[in-house]
Design a protein around this motif. Structure first.
Motif, PDB file in Angstrom:
ATOM      1  N   GLY A  15       0.823  -1.180   0.025  1.00  0.00           N
ATOM      2  CA  GLY A  15       0.111  -0.071  -0.022  1.00  0.00           C
ATOM      3  C   GLY A  15       0.939   1.328   0.000  1.00  0.00           C
ATOM      4  N   PRO A  16       0.495   2.176  -0.868  1.00  0.00           N
ATOM      5  CA  PRO A  16       1.265   3.537  -0.862  1.00  0.00           C
ATOM      6  C   PRO A  16       1.175   4.187   0.264  1.00  0.00           C
ATOM      7  CG  PRO A  16      -0.547   3.533  -2.313  1.00  0.00           C
ATOM      8  CD  PRO A  16      -0.642   2.062  -1.883  1.00  0.00           C
ATOM      9  N   ILE A  17       0.067   4.267   1.054  1.00  0.00           N
ATOM     10  CA  ILE A  17      -0.160   4.905   2.219  1.00  0.00           C
ATOM     11  C   ILE A  17       0.718   4.210   3.326  1.00  0.00           C
ATOM     12  CG2 ILE A  17      -1.985   5.375   4.022  1.00  0.00           C
ATOM     13  CD1 ILE A  17      -4.079   5.258   2.215  1.00  0.00           C
ATOM     14  N   ASN A  18       0.786   3.143   3.459  1.00  0.00           N
ATOM     15  CA  ASN A  18       1.838   2.473   4.315  1.00  0.00           C
ATOM     16  C   ASN A  18       3.220   3.078   3.952  1.00  0.00           C
ATOM     17  OD1 ASN A  18      -0.247   1.326   5.987  1.00  0.00           O
ATOM     18  ND2 ASN A  18      -0.040  -0.701   5.016  1.00  0.00           N
ATOM     19  N   ILE A  19       3.408   2.939   2.741  1.00  0.00           N
ATOM     20  CA  ILE A  19       4.918   3.294   2.306  1.00  0.00           C
ATOM     21  C   ILE A  19       5.119   4.761   2.789  1.00  0.00           C
ATOM     22  CG2 ILE A  19       6.572   3.698   0.574  1.00  0.00           C
ATOM     23  CD1 ILE A  19       5.184   1.351  -1.002  1.00  0.00           C
ATOM     24  N   GLY A  20       4.310   5.523   2.424  1.00  0.00           N
ATOM     25  CA  GLY A  20       4.445   6.896   2.931  1.00  0.00           C
ATOM     26  C   GLY A  20       4.652   7.098   4.239  1.00  0.00           C
ATOM     27  N   SER A  21       3.711   6.603   5.017  1.00  0.00           N
ATOM     28  CA  SER A  21       3.706   6.283   6.508  1.00  0.00           C
ATOM     29  C   SER A  21       5.090   5.957   7.009  1.00  0.00           C
ATOM     30  CB  SER A  21       2.641   5.614   7.185  1.00  0.00           C
ATOM     31  OG  SER A  21       1.339   6.068   6.754  1.00  0.00           O
ATOM     32  N   VAL A  22       5.712   4.858   6.567  1.00  0.00           N
ATOM     33  CA  VAL A  22       6.973   4.572   6.798  1.00  0.00           C
ATOM     34  C   VAL A  22       8.059   5.862   6.710  1.00  0.00           C
ATOM     35  CG1 VAL A  22       9.034   3.129   6.161  1.00  0.00           C
ATOM     36  CG2 VAL A  22       6.751   2.037   6.550  1.00  0.00           C
ATOM     37  N   ALA A  52       3.342  10.975   3.342  1.00  0.00           N
ATOM     38  CA  ALA A  52       4.709  10.953   3.948  1.00  0.00           C
ATOM     39  C   ALA A  52       5.178  12.454   4.118  1.00  0.00           C
ATOM     40  CB  ALA A  52       5.689  10.497   2.701  1.00  0.00           C
ATOM     41  N   LEU A  53       4.256  13.445   3.626  1.00  0.00           N
ATOM     42  CA  LEU A  53       4.696  14.857   3.964  1.00  0.00           C
ATOM     43  C   LEU A  53       5.962  15.359   3.501  1.00  0.00           C
ATOM     44  CD1 LEU A  53       2.377  15.424   6.784  1.00  0.00           C
ATOM     45  CD2 LEU A  53       1.634  15.953   4.489  1.00  0.00           C
ATOM     46  N   SER A  54       6.659  15.825   4.381  1.00  0.00           N
ATOM     47  CA  SER A  54       8.043  16.352   3.990  1.00  0.00           C
ATOM     48  C   SER A  54       9.208  15.409   4.093  1.00  0.00           C
ATOM     49  CB  SER A  54       8.560  17.379   5.069  1.00  0.00           C
ATOM     50  OG  SER A  54       8.533  16.887   6.580  1.00  0.00           O
ATOM     51  N   ALA A  55       8.704  13.957   4.480  1.00  0.00           N
ATOM     52  CA  ALA A  55       9.625  12.932   4.356  1.00  0.00           C
ATOM     53  C   ALA A  55       9.696  12.315   3.161  1.00  0.00           C
ATOM     54  CB  ALA A  55       9.391  11.798   5.591  1.00  0.00           C
ATOM     55  N   PHE A  56       8.662  12.656   2.118  1.00  0.00           N
ATOM     56  CA  PHE A  56       8.501  12.228   0.703  1.00  0.00           C
ATOM     57  C   PHE A  56      10.030  11.985  -0.119  1.00  0.00           C
ATOM     58  CE2 PHE A  56       7.222  12.006  -3.751  1.00  0.00           C
ATOM     59  CZ  PHE A  56       6.497  10.946  -3.595  1.00  0.00           C
ATOM     60  N   THR A  57      10.732  12.746   0.377  1.00  0.00           N
ATOM     61  CA  THR A  57      12.297  12.965  -0.047  1.00  0.00           C
ATOM     62  C   THR A  57      12.698  11.451  -0.008  1.00  0.00           C
ATOM     63  OG1 THR A  57      13.180  13.977   1.824  1.00  0.00           O
ATOM     64  CG2 THR A  57      12.527  15.359  -0.186  1.00  0.00           C
ATOM     65  N   LEU A  58      12.594  11.026   1.064  1.00  0.00           N
ATOM     66  CA  LEU A  58      13.052   9.465   1.543  1.00  0.00           C
ATOM     67  C   LEU A  58      12.444   8.489   0.317  1.00  0.00           C
ATOM     68  CD1 LEU A  58      13.738  11.067   4.057  1.00  0.00           C
ATOM     69  CD2 LEU A  58      13.124   8.929   5.312  1.00  0.00           C
ATOM     70  N   LEU A  59      11.321   8.655   0.110  1.00  0.00           N
ATOM     71  CA  LEU A  59      10.667   7.788  -0.902  1.00  0.00           C
ATOM     72  C   LEU A  59      11.117   8.096  -2.360  1.00  0.00           C
ATOM     73  CD1 LEU A  59       9.050   5.588  -1.242  1.00  0.00           C
ATOM     74  CD2 LEU A  59       6.923   7.143  -1.575  1.00  0.00           C
ATOM     75  N   GLU A  60      11.462   9.431  -2.702  1.00  0.00           N
ATOM     76  CA  GLU A  60      12.007   9.726  -3.944  1.00  0.00           C
ATOM     77  C   GLU A  60      13.475   9.037  -4.308  1.00  0.00           C
ATOM     78  OE1 GLU A  60       9.892  13.832  -5.383  1.00  0.00           O
ATOM     79  OE2 GLU A  60      11.451  13.996  -3.589  1.00  0.00           O
ATOM     80  N   ASN A  61      14.203   8.917  -3.054  1.00  0.00           N
ATOM     81  CA  ASN A  61      15.559   8.621  -2.982  1.00  0.00           C
ATOM     82  C   ASN A  61      15.799   7.186  -2.669  1.00  0.00           C
ATOM     83  OD1 ASN A  61      16.629  11.328  -3.669  1.00  0.00           O
ATOM     84  ND2 ASN A  61      16.456  11.598  -1.408  1.00  0.00           N
ATOM     85  N   ALA A  62      14.603   6.584  -2.426  1.00  0.00           N
ATOM     86  CA  ALA A  62      14.629   4.938  -2.136  1.00  0.00           C
ATOM     87  C   ALA A  62      15.398   4.167  -3.292  1.00  0.00           C
ATOM     88  CB  ALA A  62      13.360   4.538  -1.799  1.00  0.00           C
TER      89      ALA A  62
END
Length: 251
Positions: A15-22, A52-62
């Motif tokens: 789930g993308p929601i869970n990934i963003g929450s992580v 993810a909000l401001s933590a979305f950069t973590l996902l972009e760099n995953a």
């Protein structure tokens, strides 16, 4: 443990929601290295970004991998999270004991926390690639945890035990007042409360026992006793002033 030495690996997150929450959980605790193994194709969707909000950069760099073996290729020690006991039963860490292991043994080692799919958890073939196993002691009636919730428990313990500059300890036990202080306080209280007719003159100790229970359970310090006696002294002064005023106007 230095944040750069710990990688978070999600295996087949659905789930993308869970990934963003992580991502948000990781940012809360200062960890930034995220690896995804065969994630849902919508892992960078708007839903993930909103969570993810401001933590979305973590996902972009995953970093994205096809299998766990590839994701662990440069990792020295992997901790797999699971409730599949079986043959691993004698090798389980709790989140707290795993964090101790990180601090005592793996401070300068590249490590990974590996979490499986939301519905099934890590498969046996994935657990075989891990050197250690962590289980969170959830209730048997509903053992499955949301990915970000499970990760929050793990990273909380790691953060708590690995920061050498912070010493988190329980509050120091307070020094309790001694018997003489307590008894002088109750004697003062009895006199003051009788003086304002708060206590029954025929049986003043009945209500006073309730105060003994209340203050006994609280565990008064010497300072607490002084504060309470100060309040009684103020009651004494106020009552004396009231009586003087009454005498003047009724004399």
């Amino acid at each position: 443990m230095k944040p750069e030495n710990l990688v978070i690996i999600l295996v087949k997150p659905q789930g993308p929601i869970n990934i963003g929450s992580v991502c948000r959980t990781m940012m809360n605790f200062g960890f930034r290295q995220l690896r995804l193994v065969n994630p849902t194709k919508h892992y960078k969707s708007l839903l993930a970004k909103k969570m993810a909000l401001s933590a979305f950069t973590l996902l972009e760099n995953a970093l994205i991998f096809d299998d766990l073996q590839s994701a662990l290729s440069d990792i020295q020690i992997a901790f797999g999270t699971t409730r599949r006991f079986g043959k691993y039963r004698n090798n389980f860490f709790t989140p707290s004991s795993a964090a101790e292991k990180f601090r005592e043994t793996y401070q300068e080692v590249s490590c990974a926390l590996v979490l499986g799919p939301e519905d099934t958890g890590l498969e046996t073939k994935d657990l075989d690639l891990c050197q250690h196993f962590i289980t969170i002691p959830t209730h048997d009636a509903y053992p499955s945890m949301n990915l970000s919730h499970a990760l929050a428990v793990l990273l909380y313990e790691v953060s708590l035990k690995s920061d050498p500059e912070k010493e988190f300890t329980a509050p120091s036990p307070k020094k309790l007042a001694v018997g003489d202080e307590i008894e002088h306080m109750f004697a003062h209280m009895k006199k003051s409360l009788l003086n304002i007719d708060f206590l029954d003159k025929q049986n003043p100790d009945h209500l006073l026992r309730a105060f003994r229970r209340i203050f006994g359970a609280a565990g008064l310090t010497s300072r607490d006793v002084l504060i309470i006696r100060g309040m009684m002294s103020r009651i004494d002064w106020t009552e004396n002033q009231r009586r003087k005023y009454t005498d003047v106007h009724h004399g």
